[in-house]
Design a protein around this motif. Structure first.
Motif, PDB file in Angstrom:
ATOM      1  N   MET A  93      57.985  59.888  22.382  1.00 45.80           N
ATOM      2  CA  MET A  93      59.427  59.812  22.077  1.00 45.80           C
ATOM      3  C   MET A  93      59.895  58.364  22.077  1.00 45.80           C
ATOM      4  O   MET A  93      60.658  57.936  21.219  1.00 45.80           O
ATOM      5  CB  MET A  93      60.237  60.618  23.109  1.00 45.80           C
ATOM      6  CG  MET A  93      59.967  62.106  23.071  1.00 45.80           C
ATOM      7  SD  MET A  93      60.793  62.952  24.442  1.00 45.80           S
ATOM      8  CE  MET A  93      59.451  64.001  25.022  1.00 45.80           C
ATOM      9  N   HIS A 139      65.269  60.959  29.013  1.00 44.56           N
ATOM     10  CA  HIS A 139      65.760  60.823  27.630  1.00 44.56           C
ATOM     11  C   HIS A 139      66.874  59.779  27.606  1.00 44.56           C
ATOM     12  O   HIS A 139      66.928  58.915  26.716  1.00 44.56           O
ATOM     13  CB  HIS A 139      66.346  62.147  27.130  1.00 44.56           C
ATOM     14  CG  HIS A 139      65.329  63.213  26.833  1.00 44.56           C
ATOM     15  ND1 HIS A 139      65.660  64.528  26.742  1.00 44.56           N
ATOM     16  CD2 HIS A 139      63.991  63.143  26.591  1.00 44.56           C
ATOM     17  CE1 HIS A 139      64.574  65.247  26.459  1.00 44.56           C
ATOM     18  NE2 HIS A 139      63.549  64.416  26.369  1.00 44.56           N
ATOM     19  N   TRP A 189      69.391  64.588  21.552  1.00 44.10           N
ATOM     20  CA  TRP A 189      68.289  65.039  22.413  1.00 44.10           C
ATOM     21  C   TRP A 189      68.391  66.542  22.593  1.00 44.10           C
ATOM     22  O   TRP A 189      69.480  67.047  22.896  1.00 44.10           O
ATOM     23  CB  TRP A 189      68.374  64.386  23.794  1.00 44.10           C
ATOM     24  CG  TRP A 189      68.019  62.941  23.806  1.00 44.10           C
ATOM     25  CD1 TRP A 189      68.872  61.889  23.982  1.00 44.10           C
ATOM     26  CD2 TRP A 189      66.710  62.363  23.655  1.00 44.10           C
ATOM     27  NE1 TRP A 189      68.176  60.708  23.954  1.00 44.10           N
ATOM     28  CE2 TRP A 189      66.847  60.963  23.755  1.00 44.10           C
ATOM     29  CE3 TRP A 189      65.427  62.892  23.454  1.00 44.10           C
ATOM     30  CZ2 TRP A 189      65.772  60.092  23.662  1.00 44.10           C
ATOM     31  CZ3 TRP A 189      64.357  62.011  23.347  1.00 44.10           C
ATOM     32  CH2 TRP A 189      64.527  60.640  23.454  1.00 44.10           C
ATOM     33  N   ARG A 208      68.042  61.956  13.278  1.00 46.43           N
ATOM     34  CA  ARG A 208      66.842  62.647  13.746  1.00 46.43           C
ATOM     35  C   ARG A 208      67.139  63.449  15.021  1.00 46.43           C
ATOM     36  O   ARG A 208      67.687  62.910  15.985  1.00 46.43           O
ATOM     37  CB  ARG A 208      65.718  61.643  14.069  1.00 46.43           C
ATOM     38  CG  ARG A 208      65.174  60.884  12.838  1.00 46.43           C
ATOM     39  CD  ARG A 208      64.418  61.817  11.907  1.00 46.43           C
ATOM     40  NE  ARG A 208      63.899  61.157  10.722  1.00 46.43           N
ATOM     41  CZ  ARG A 208      64.549  61.035   9.555  1.00 46.43           C
ATOM     42  NH1 ARG A 208      65.782  61.506   9.398  1.00 46.43           N
ATOM     43  NH2 ARG A 208      63.964  60.447   8.527  1.00 46.43           N
ATOM     44  N   PHE A 239      65.678  64.775  18.224  1.00 45.77           N
ATOM     45  CA  PHE A 239      64.525  64.603  19.119  1.00 45.77           C
ATOM     46  C   PHE A 239      64.394  65.913  19.900  1.00 45.77           C
ATOM     47  O   PHE A 239      65.117  66.142  20.861  1.00 45.77           O
ATOM     48  CB  PHE A 239      64.720  63.396  20.055  1.00 45.77           C
ATOM     49  CG  PHE A 239      64.377  62.081  19.408  1.00 45.77           C
ATOM     50  CD1 PHE A 239      65.007  61.666  18.239  1.00 45.77           C
ATOM     51  CD2 PHE A 239      63.417  61.242  19.966  1.00 45.77           C
ATOM     52  CE1 PHE A 239      64.683  60.449  17.639  1.00 45.77           C
ATOM     53  CE2 PHE A 239      63.085  60.022  19.372  1.00 45.77           C
ATOM     54  CZ  PHE A 239      63.722  59.631  18.200  1.00 45.77           C
ATOM     55  N   ASP A 284      62.506  68.139  22.066  1.00 46.33           N
ATOM     56  CA  ASP A 284      61.468  68.007  23.090  1.00 46.33           C
ATOM     57  C   ASP A 284      61.162  69.381  23.683  1.00 46.33           C
ATOM     58  O   ASP A 284      61.827  69.828  24.616  1.00 46.33           O
ATOM     59  CB  ASP A 284      61.988  67.032  24.160  1.00 46.33           C
ATOM     60  CG  ASP A 284      61.030  66.884  25.332  1.00 46.33           C
ATOM     61  OD1 ASP A 284      59.937  67.479  25.292  1.00 46.33           O
ATOM     62  OD2 ASP A 284      61.387  66.163  26.287  1.00 46.33           O
TER      63      ASP A 284
END
Ligand SMILES: Cc1ncc(COP(=O)(O)O)c(C=O)c1O
Length: 425
Positions: A104, A141, A181, A214, A216, A218
């Motif tokens: 990441m 994060h 996130w 984008r 992310f 996770d």
């Protein structure tokens, strides 16, 4: 216990009782820790067979010598496993080293320095860059954003994921928002599972966002169910294909909490176009990943059903610990006006809310009595919980006995802090 309905005398009575309990805890010199979500030693022991899992044979079934350089995207068989885990095609996965968090970080670094779509697209040249951060969330994060000077915007976390009305409104009105996130299954720390509707709305964000936005995504706890009825998430990439937004999502996961934390295997899944850009930079960063580690993982895990069986063993160790914490919370706070908490069906955490303004006092009282908790504010960007009420509980590492003792201290600390605040002492 309803402290809002108590008179002064009753409050003072309870204050004295909780103070005395606190004193007794202090005198017993405990040294307990409910902070980080690490697997316990017994969980790690489940994977000891990894030691020697190559059995001296380093050539894969496809004839690749895992000891040598090359294969930047990882072993093909491992890419297949990653594709199953993250719900994408095999050519949409890169298998990396031992940490998904470092993947990441690298993805952020590449976007920051070089951009996500070639020359002239670097985020650092675009003035203010912002990220949406569902809260409470994962502190590491937020640390990545902080390190890059990316402004973090809080959005609230609901029972079925980030509040998508807030997310869409922010993104539609502000093209400097470059990402969000997400921990879609057993979110850290609330344990929530994103609903199908949330996942589909996330997949559609690329329609209203800046083109270099984008997600992310996770998926650290993709297979970390505590019970038999664990569910597989709808695949975000399938929705992205429907809405032609494949480039707007980067998915991550790892075997950190499947095999060895810090010596596992990580995965990054993205559109082929994104992977091509990422691999251009990755190829400068390293010559190839640790394929010997990938091979021993492959020999050990074998396939999706091997993985499921292995995760059941983790669940057997974790489940009683979660039950113990939840039992203490229920016995002490159910039907009270002192606290709220989540009841996750998997993952590593329980999210606990005190009455507003009390998280730091509870943590201080617990520390005085020998129980270490995650610092107040850790689950929020910049370490600032505006209501000072969220505490992340991590029951995986301590023994059941230690959890029991730590929870007695914790519950008394919550009660004592609540009464102190109410009577102003
Ligand atoms: C949501 C989340 N992502 C990533 C990680 C770390 O993953 P890794 O060990 O693969 O770097 C953690 C560890 O606690 C986590 O909770």
């Amino acid at each position: 216990m309803y402290i809002d309905q108590m008179g002064r005398e009753e409050l003072e009575h309870w204050h004295q009782i909780f103070c005395e309990k606190h004193k007794a805890f202090r005198a017993s010199s405990l040294n307990l820790d409910l902070t980080r979500g690490k697997p316990s030693t017994r969980q790690l022991d489940l994977s000891n067979i990894l030691d020697g899992a190559t059995k001296g044979s380093y050539i894969t079934s496809e004839g690749i010598d895992s000891r040598n350089y090359g294969h930047l995207a990882g072993l093909p068989e491992m890419r297949s496993l990653g594709a199953e885990l993250l719900g994408v095609a095999k050519n949409e996965v890169i298998v990396g080293g031992s940490s998904s968090l470092s993947m990441m970080y690298l993805a952020m670094l590449f976007a920051w320095q070089f951009g996500v779509s070639g020359k002239g697209s670097s985020w650092r040249d675009q003035g203010k860059v912002k990220f949406l951060c569902p809260v409470p969330g994962y502190d590491r994060h937020f640390s990545i954003c902080e390190e890059f000077g990316i402004e973090m915007i809080r959005v609230s976390m609901d029972e079925d994921g980030p509040n998508m009305d807030q997310v869409e409104a922010f993104i539609a009105n502000d093209k400097s928002i470059k990402g969000i996130w997400c921990v879609p299954k057993y979110s850290n720390p609330t344990g929530c599972i994103y609903s199908q509707n949330t996942i589909e709305r996330l997949a559609k964000l690329g329609k209203i966002s800046s083109p270099d936005f984008r997600i992310f995504y996770d998926n650290a706890y993709a297979v970390h169910d505590l019970s038999e009825d664990g569910i597989d998430l709808p695949k975000i990439m399938d929705y992205c294909r429907e809405h032609n937004t494949q480039n707007n999502v980067l998915q991550f996961t790892s075997t950190s909490k499947i095999t060895f934390a810090g010596s596992g295997v990580s995965f990054l899944a993205a559109s082929e176009e994104n992977l091509n850009v990422i691999q251009q930079h990755l190829g400068v960063f390293c010559i190839g990943p640790d394929k010997v580690n990938q091979l021993r993982h492959l020999n050990f895990i074998q396939d999706r059903s091997g993985l499921k069986l292995h995760m059941k063993k983790h669940a057997k160790l974790l489940q009683p610990k979660f039950s113990s914490v939840l039992e203490h919370l229920k016995n002490n706070f159910e039907g009270s006006d002192l606290a709220q908490w989540t009841t996750p069906k998997g993952g590593y955490f329980i999210s606990f809310d005190t009455r507003p303004g009390l998280a730091d006092s509870v943590i201080e009282l617990a520390a005085e009595a020998g129980v270490k908790l995650t610092p107040a504010g850790a689950t929020f960007p910049y370490g600032l919980d505006p209501d000072n009420k969220n505490i992340r509980l991590a029951p995986s590492f301590p023994s059941l006995d230690d959890i029991d003792r730590a929870m007695r201290v914790f519950c008394n600390s919550v009660k004592l802090a609540s009464i102190k605040q109410k009577i102003g002492v």
